[in-house]
Design an enzyme around this catalytic site. Structure first.
Site, mmCIF file in Angstrom:
data_model
loop_
_atom_site.group_PDB
_atom_site.id
_atom_site.type_symbol
_atom_site.label_atom_id
_atom_site.label_comp_id
_atom_site.label_asym_id
_atom_site.label_seq_id
_atom_site.Cartn_x
_atom_site.Cartn_y
_atom_site.Cartn_z
ATOM 1 N N LYS A 1 -13.802 -8.050 -0.781
ATOM 2 C CA LYS A 1 -13.767 -9.517 -0.748
ATOM 3 C C LYS A 1 -12.321 -9.909 -0.456
ATOM 4 O O LYS A 1 -11.479 -9.944 -1.342
ATOM 5 C CB LYS A 1 -14.221 -10.080 -2.102
ATOM 6 C CG LYS A 1 -14.768 -11.507 -2.062
ATOM 7 C CD LYS A 1 -13.805 -12.564 -1.567
ATOM 8 C CE LYS A 1 -12.871 -13.083 -2.652
ATOM 9 N NZ LYS A 1 -11.857 -14.041 -2.084
ATOM 10 N N GLU B 1 -2.507 -5.902 -9.610
ATOM 11 C CA GLU B 1 -1.174 -6.020 -9.019
ATOM 12 C C GLU B 1 -0.918 -7.513 -8.917
ATOM 13 O O GLU B 1 -1.573 -8.199 -8.142
ATOM 14 C CB GLU B 1 -1.230 -5.363 -7.626
ATOM 15 C CG GLU B 1 0.092 -4.939 -7.102
ATOM 16 C CD GLU B 1 0.803 -4.060 -8.078
ATOM 17 O OE1 GLU B 1 1.792 -4.550 -8.656
ATOM 18 O OE2 GLU B 1 0.376 -2.911 -8.302
ATOM 19 N N CYS C 1 4.853 -10.659 -3.322
ATOM 20 C CA CYS C 1 5.035 -10.367 -4.757
ATOM 21 C C CYS C 1 6.419 -9.767 -4.923
ATOM 22 O O CYS C 1 7.003 -9.843 -6.011
ATOM 23 C CB CYS C 1 4.040 -9.377 -5.296
ATOM 24 S SG CYS C 1 2.544 -9.205 -4.416
ATOM 25 N N GLU D 1 6.829 -17.635 -11.049
ATOM 26 C CA GLU D 1 6.684 -17.265 -9.646
ATOM 27 C C GLU D 1 6.377 -18.517 -8.811
ATOM 28 O O GLU D 1 5.417 -19.226 -9.077
ATOM 29 C CB GLU D 1 5.553 -16.247 -9.483
ATOM 30 C CG GLU D 1 5.491 -15.679 -8.083
ATOM 31 C CD GLU D 1 4.446 -14.584 -7.932
ATOM 32 O OE1 GLU D 1 3.319 -14.766 -8.393
ATOM 33 O OE2 GLU D 1 4.786 -13.539 -7.333
HETATM 34 C C1 UN1 Z 1 3.547 -7.689 -1.598
HETATM 35 O O1 UN1 Z 1 4.625 -8.214 -1.757
HETATM 36 O O2 UN1 Z 1 2.497 -8.269 -1.906
HETATM 37 O O3 UN1 Z 1 7.560 -3.803 -0.058
HETATM 38 C C2 UN1 Z 1 3.410 -6.331 -0.990
HETATM 39 C C3 UN1 Z 1 7.088 -4.730 0.556
HETATM 40 C C4 UN1 Z 1 5.832 -4.529 1.375
HETATM 41 C C5 UN1 Z 1 4.622 -4.731 0.534
HETATM 42 C C6 UN1 Z 1 4.689 -5.951 -0.328
HETATM 43 N N1 UN1 Z 1 5.846 -3.241 1.988
HETATM 44 O O4 UN1 Z 1 7.570 -5.841 0.471
#
Ligand code: UN1
Length: 511
Positions: free
Chosen positions: A179, A254, A288, A389
């Site tokens: 999804k 995550e 993230c 965030e």
């Molecule tokens: C994310 O930020 O959701 O290291 C993943 C990084 C990428 C992956 C990020 N290769 O920023």
């Protein structure tokens, strides 16, 4: 709603592209130009998930018995096809989520790397053979597939993040129901096409498009979906965790981040400047792993802030598809409103906006969700802009006087995904590597840049202890089974009959 002239997209269930049982669809539009309608996609519900699960259970029955090296060959072909379709996928991704082509090409590359890693893992999937405590007995472990994995993914890495989850899940012999975020349904559709073209048996993967509270929730709640992997907000992760806890499901979360880059007074400032611009404003800050805090040593604070602002002001905003654009739009209007709310909040909390802090005007900017790269200075530790965030192009600058203070500020947030330290002092670097409370630490590099063959994930409210990427993902998507083979021809009692073999032990009691 009225459907556009072109046919709407479909779900992939039971090996066929099908309309959703709900009969409902949602629109997908270009965030750089909302008049650009990309297509309509299924707004699936409980019944769609039920059908997908029924099929995935059948798919699992055959796929789990396919030898892992053969499964690996399918993933190798997935990698080959992604190489071939890289540009097409990157352009589709830029069109539906806005980041610049340079970055969406990188996103596809991360999927390619993950596919080729999965291919090699097909000939490994190591178990262990260890000595037994008893003679004429062997002890070993091997990996078994688990069942149906439910994968729920975000918009910001439309191909890389799904590939971190789907490819290892498949390689380990599981069936997958995916999804994707309702903001990037086109990339999902294309990736599933690639999986089928690569020869994945049709019932092994199911694509159920839709929104979290409907399709996503049905997937998490379905009793025959035994593994859930989710990347998204900490609030949604907590809700998923509660459901999975009740149903005893294996779950990888995550979630959010509030990543800091620390720049010490002995740092190479030019290097740190390139790092912070890439870390804070890449993907329009919607990672993230984005650098959302800049912790500056007092001796370089004013100079470095000026360097950052000068460059941030000159970053070229525009549609990600235009070569030369350095920063695209935010994903949608609520995302931009959230950024605006935080910038206002920051000002009320005593911070000042040195650059940005508003929407750009002119050049068709009003057609998309653009917002200028923003630098807030005078941010106090503990304030909301420092703790929460924002998921946008906002960099909060905090001034400190020592490495100890920088580490304390870094650690004093609810999240712990990534951190970065710029210094030329090797002792300081090693101290920070040990003491920064995050899942990933970069030295003299920004907070983003994870590579596909290493574990990825964070501590505290960023995750729940699991890691994606690299070898760690294969532990998550397989069950460890232990085998003991006793070829002594007699009953050997563990812990009891070992008495005779212990040095200086009295002889075993007669049986
Ligand atoms: C994310 O930020 O959701 O290291 C993943 C990084 C990428 C992956 C990020 N290769 O920023």
């Amino acid at each position: 709603m009225v459907l556009p002239v072109s046919a709407p997209f479909k779900n992939l269930v039971a090996g066929a592209w099908v309309e959703p049982a709900t009969g409902e669809y949602f629109e997908n539009r270009n965030p750089a130009d909302r008049t650009d309608l990309i297509g309509c996609f299924p707004k699936s519900g409980v019944e769609d998930v039920r059908r997908a699960t029924e099929s995935a259970v059948r798919g699992f029955a055959t796929w789990s018995r396919t030898p892992a090296p053969v499964r690996g060959q399918v993933l190798q072909r997935v990698g080959d096809l992604l190489v071939r379709r890289k540009e097409e996928l990157a352009r589709a991704m830029t069109r539906e989520m806005g980041k610049v082509l340079l970055e969406t090409r990188g996103d596809v590359q991360e999927g390619i790397d993950t596919a080729y890693y999965a291919h090699t893992e097909g000939r490994q999937l190591f178990g262990r053979t260890v000595p037994s405590e008893l003679p004429h007995k062997w002890a070993m472990t091997y990996r078994r597939p688990i069942g149906v994995a439910g994968v729920i993914t975000p918009f910001n890495f439309p191909l890389a993040v799904p590939s971190w989850k789907i490819f290892p899940a498949l390689l380990c012999g599981n069936a997958v129901i995916w999804k994707p975020s309702e903001d990037v349904p086109l990339t999902a559709h294309l990736l599933v096409e690639v999986l089928l073209e690569a020869g994945l048996p049709p019932e092994v993967v199911q694509l159920v498009q839709g929104v979290g509270p409907e399709a996503g929730q049905a997937l998490v709640e379905h009793p025959q979906v035994s593994v859930i992997s989710f990347t998204g907000s900490t609030a949604t992760g907590a809700r998923i965790g509660a459901i999975c806890g009740k149903l005893h499901k294996r779950l990888a979360l995550e979630m959010g981040g509030k990543n800091a880059m620390i720049v010490m007074d002995d740092a190479d400032l030019e290097l740190a400047l390139e790092g912070v611009l890439w870390g804070a404003f890449g993907t329009t800050g919607q990672r993230c792993t984005a650098t959302s805090r800049l912790i500056l040593h007092g001796r370089v604070h004013d100079r470095f802030v000026q360097m950052v602002c000068e460059r941030a002001e000159r970053l070229r905003l525009g549609p990600g598809a235009d070569e030369g654009t350095e920063m695209g739009p935010l994903i949608h209007e609520p995302a931009r409103r959230k950024v605006e709310t935080y910038v206002e909040l920051g000002k009320r909390e005593g911070a000042s906006v040195l650059t940005g802090g508003e929407r750009p005007v002119g050049k068709g900017f009003d057609r998309g969700w653009f917002y200028k790269p923003t630098v807030l200075v005078g941010v106090k530790p503990g304030t909301r802009v420092e703790q929460e965030e924002i998921f946008g192009p906002v960099l909060a600058v905090i001034k400190v006087d020592s490495l100890d203070e920088a580490i304390a500020v870094n650690n004093d947030v609810p999240y712990g995904l990534s951190s970065a330290l710029y210094t030329r002092n090797v002792d300081a670097a090693f101290r920070a590597m040990a003491d920064l409370d995050t899942g990933i630490t970069y030295i003299n590099a920004p907070t983003i840049g994870a590579e596909a063959h290493l574990p990825f994930g964070g501590v505290k409210q960023t995750g729940n202890g699991h890691r994606e990427g690299g070898w760690a993902a294969y532990d998550f998507y397989s069950e460890t089974k232990v085998i003991y083979v006793d070829f002594s021809g007699k009953l050997q009692r563990a812990q009891i009959d070992t008495a005779q073999t212990r040095p200086g032990a009295p002889p075993a009691a007669p049986r």
